[in-house]
Design an enzyme around this catalytic site. Structure first.
Site, PDB file in Angstrom:
ATOM      1  N   ARG A  67      39.775  89.267   6.439  1.00  0.00           N
ATOM      2  CA  ARG A  67      38.935  90.454   6.672  1.00  0.00           C
ATOM      3  C   ARG A  67      37.857  90.112   7.695  1.00  0.00           C
ATOM      4  O   ARG A  67      37.524  90.885   8.577  1.00  0.00           O
ATOM      5  CB  ARG A  67      38.303  90.943   5.358  1.00  0.00           C
ATOM      6  CG  ARG A  67      37.185  91.950   5.583  1.00  0.00           C
ATOM      7  CD  ARG A  67      36.814  92.762   4.350  1.00  0.00           C
ATOM      8  NE  ARG A  67      36.764  92.033   3.111  1.00  0.00           N
ATOM      9  CZ  ARG A  67      35.798  91.183   2.748  1.00  0.00           C
ATOM     10  NH1 ARG A  67      34.795  90.941   3.559  1.00  0.00           N
ATOM     11  NH2 ARG A  67      35.845  90.575   1.587  1.00  0.00           N
ATOM     12  N   TYR A 119      36.086 115.507  19.149  1.00  0.00           N
ATOM     13  CA  TYR A 119      37.255 115.465  18.260  1.00  0.00           C
ATOM     14  C   TYR A 119      36.853 115.961  16.862  1.00  0.00           C
ATOM     15  O   TYR A 119      35.770 115.618  16.354  1.00  0.00           O
ATOM     16  CB  TYR A 119      37.779 114.024  18.223  1.00  0.00           C
ATOM     17  CG  TYR A 119      38.762 113.748  17.116  1.00  0.00           C
ATOM     18  CD1 TYR A 119      39.955 114.458  17.026  1.00  0.00           C
ATOM     19  CD2 TYR A 119      38.505 112.777  16.155  1.00  0.00           C
ATOM     20  CE1 TYR A 119      40.858 114.208  16.005  1.00  0.00           C
ATOM     21  CE2 TYR A 119      39.409 112.517  15.138  1.00  0.00           C
ATOM     22  CZ  TYR A 119      40.582 113.242  15.066  1.00  0.00           C
ATOM     23  OH  TYR A 119      41.465 113.003  14.059  1.00  0.00           O
ATOM     24  N   ASP A 191      33.249 107.796  23.448  1.00  0.00           N
ATOM     25  CA  ASP A 191      34.627 107.734  22.974  1.00  0.00           C
ATOM     26  C   ASP A 191      35.527 107.783  24.207  1.00  0.00           C
ATOM     27  O   ASP A 191      35.640 108.815  24.865  1.00  0.00           O
ATOM     28  CB  ASP A 191      34.896 108.921  22.032  1.00  0.00           C
ATOM     29  CG  ASP A 191      36.273 108.841  21.383  1.00  0.00           C
ATOM     30  OD1 ASP A 191      37.186 108.259  21.994  1.00  0.00           O
ATOM     31  OD2 ASP A 191      36.431 109.381  20.270  1.00  0.00           O
ATOM     32  N   LYS A 216      46.231 105.720  20.108  1.00  0.00           N
ATOM     33  CA  LYS A 216      46.676 106.589  21.203  1.00  0.00           C
ATOM     34  C   LYS A 216      47.275 105.767  22.349  1.00  0.00           C
ATOM     35  O   LYS A 216      48.243 105.077  22.140  1.00  0.00           O
ATOM     36  CB  LYS A 216      45.508 107.465  21.671  1.00  0.00           C
ATOM     37  CG  LYS A 216      44.671 108.040  20.529  1.00  0.00           C
ATOM     38  CD  LYS A 216      45.456 108.944  19.602  1.00  0.00           C
ATOM     39  CE  LYS A 216      44.514 109.552  18.562  1.00  0.00           C
ATOM     40  NZ  LYS A 216      45.213 110.159  17.429  1.00  0.00           N
TER      41      LYS A 216
END
Ligand SMILES: Cc1ncc(COP(=O)(O)O)c(C=O)c1O
Length: 402
Positions: A67, A119, A191, A216
């Site tokens: 992690r 978004y 972004d 994406k």
């Protein structure tokens, strides 16, 4: 290991971020990655393990627990830091987990200024998650710099910018908005999912943090979910790393590998996405069934000039409004075959969707309409198939609807 350490060790010129003369296409394939020292394997191995042997308590070889850090993820982070012209990157299990980590930097009572056509998921986390912790957001038209400056308050700590925006393809001036944020002692986060670092590098224009949905274009093949934050020093990496480890929304090694693999072909894919989108935008603009096309590459786009300066090309996303009813729009998106009716974007295959009913359904209708996002809007992620097949597909869908 940060890529800055790598660069210094290589004795590269650090004044240009250590990237020397290497072009983006070369760095996409090589930055942050060396053949495996033990086997010579070219591809970064998928380090599928949770924990690491320590030689004595606290004595380890850079990794304790996956992690906190995993070598496959480290290579991806070094690659992204390089491509976005940053010093450090942090990867996450999704684009939303990356966005959430920027918001983790805020405290109760802080204020955010964000674009009014961000978004839908960004709008949702700001309003439905962070407002309950007394962190308020003012949504404004970020192409209107006066409106942004007016929205700033003494307690504003973050200006959130998307460009081009999703789904209206508005182009925001990163340099100007970073200046407004900095005048108010706030951070400017961008972004950069739609443009990717191949087309636009916000850190070079003054932004403090870049956010990416790796799901994406960077992943590029619709086969993984991921996110990243990239910074250029300023002490931000340590803070983001603290939240990355403490909250724990980190990507697994296989997902990190898939994105690393995807990035190697980012430049060639983006070139084709841009070429196809530009041609399709022109075809749609001339089509009698179409009322309006939103694509920054069209000269009719209100920020075409800014896009030409700020971006290296105009991207693979476009939206259009049909000269018809909502039902006719629904028929078009249901009838296409080369374009798959699906959310998401940035994969090699073309996708089509109706934002009001799908990706932006989380935004209340009145707010959506006020931001110019009509019910009849259709968004397209232009893939890398042959553009003539895309035109033929849309034409048969239009014929079915009209
Ligand atoms: C511009 C933009 N930012 C962030 C996200 C969120 O990314 P993810 O779906 O990987 O959480 C999306 C998702 O569609 C997006 O389009």
């Amino acid at each position: 290991m940060s890529d800055e350490t790598d660069r210094e060790a290589d004795g590269d010129d650090v004044t240009d971020g250590g990237r020397g003369d290497r072009r983006f296409e070369t760095r996409a394939i090589h930055a942050g990655q060396e053949p495996d020292p033990e086997t010579g394997a070219l591809m970064t191995p998928i380090h599928a393990n949770s924990t690491y042997k320590q030689d004595a308590p606290g004595e380890h070889r850079g990794y304790e627990y996956s992690r906190t850090g995993n070598p496959t993820r480290t290579d991806l982070e070094a690659n992204l830091a390089d491509l976005e012209s940053g010093t450090d990157a942090r990867c996450f299990a999704s684009g939303m987990a990356a966005i959430n980590t920027v918001l983790n930097l805020l405290e109760s009572g802080d204020h955010v200024v964000a674009g009014d056509d961000v978004y839908g998921g960004t709008h949702r986390i700001l309003t439905q998650v962070y407002e309950q912790y007394d962190i308020e957001t003012t949504f404004v038209d970020t192409t209107d710099h006066e409106a942004v400056a007016d929205a700033m308050r003494p307690e504003t700590e973050l200006v959130w910018v998307e460009t081009p925006t999703n789904p209206l393809m508005n182009v925001n001036d990163i340099e100007a908005l970073s200046e407004i944020a900095h005048e108010g002692d706030a951070l400017c986060a961008v972004d950069n999912t739609f443009a990717t670092p191949y087309l636009q590098r916000p850190l070079e224009l003054g932004a403090d943090v870049v956010s990416q949905s790796l799901t994406k274009y960077l992943g590029g093949h619709s086969d993984t979910i991921g996110g990243a934050l990239i910074v250029d020093g300023k002490g931000l990496d340590e803070k983001l790393g603290f939240y990355q480890n403490s909250v724990g929304a980190t990507p697994g090694p296989f997902d990190s590998f898939l994105v690393l693999r995807g990035i190697k072909t980012l430049p060639v894919r983006m070139d084709r996405h841009c070429k196809n989108a530009a041609e399709l935008a022109r075809w749609l603009a001339d089509h009698e069934a179409v009322e309006r096309v939103y694509y920054p590459g069209l000269e009719s786009h209100p920020q075409h000039e800014l896009a030409s300066e700020q971006m290296d090309d105009f991207g693979g996303m476009l939206s259009f409004e049909l000269d018809g009813t909502l039902e006719q729009g629904s028929t078009v998106v249901a009838e296409t075959e080369v374009f798959t009716l699906a959310e998401s974007l940035g994969g090699v295959e073309s996708l089509i969707e109706q934002p009001a009913a799908m990706t932006h359904a989380a935004i209340p209708r009145e707010e959506r309409l006020a931001a110019g996002l009509s019910d009849g809007l259709i968004r397209v992620s232009v893939g890398i198939e042959h553009v003539d097949d895309m035109k033929a597909d849309l034409q048969q869908a239009f014929d079915a609807a009209f």
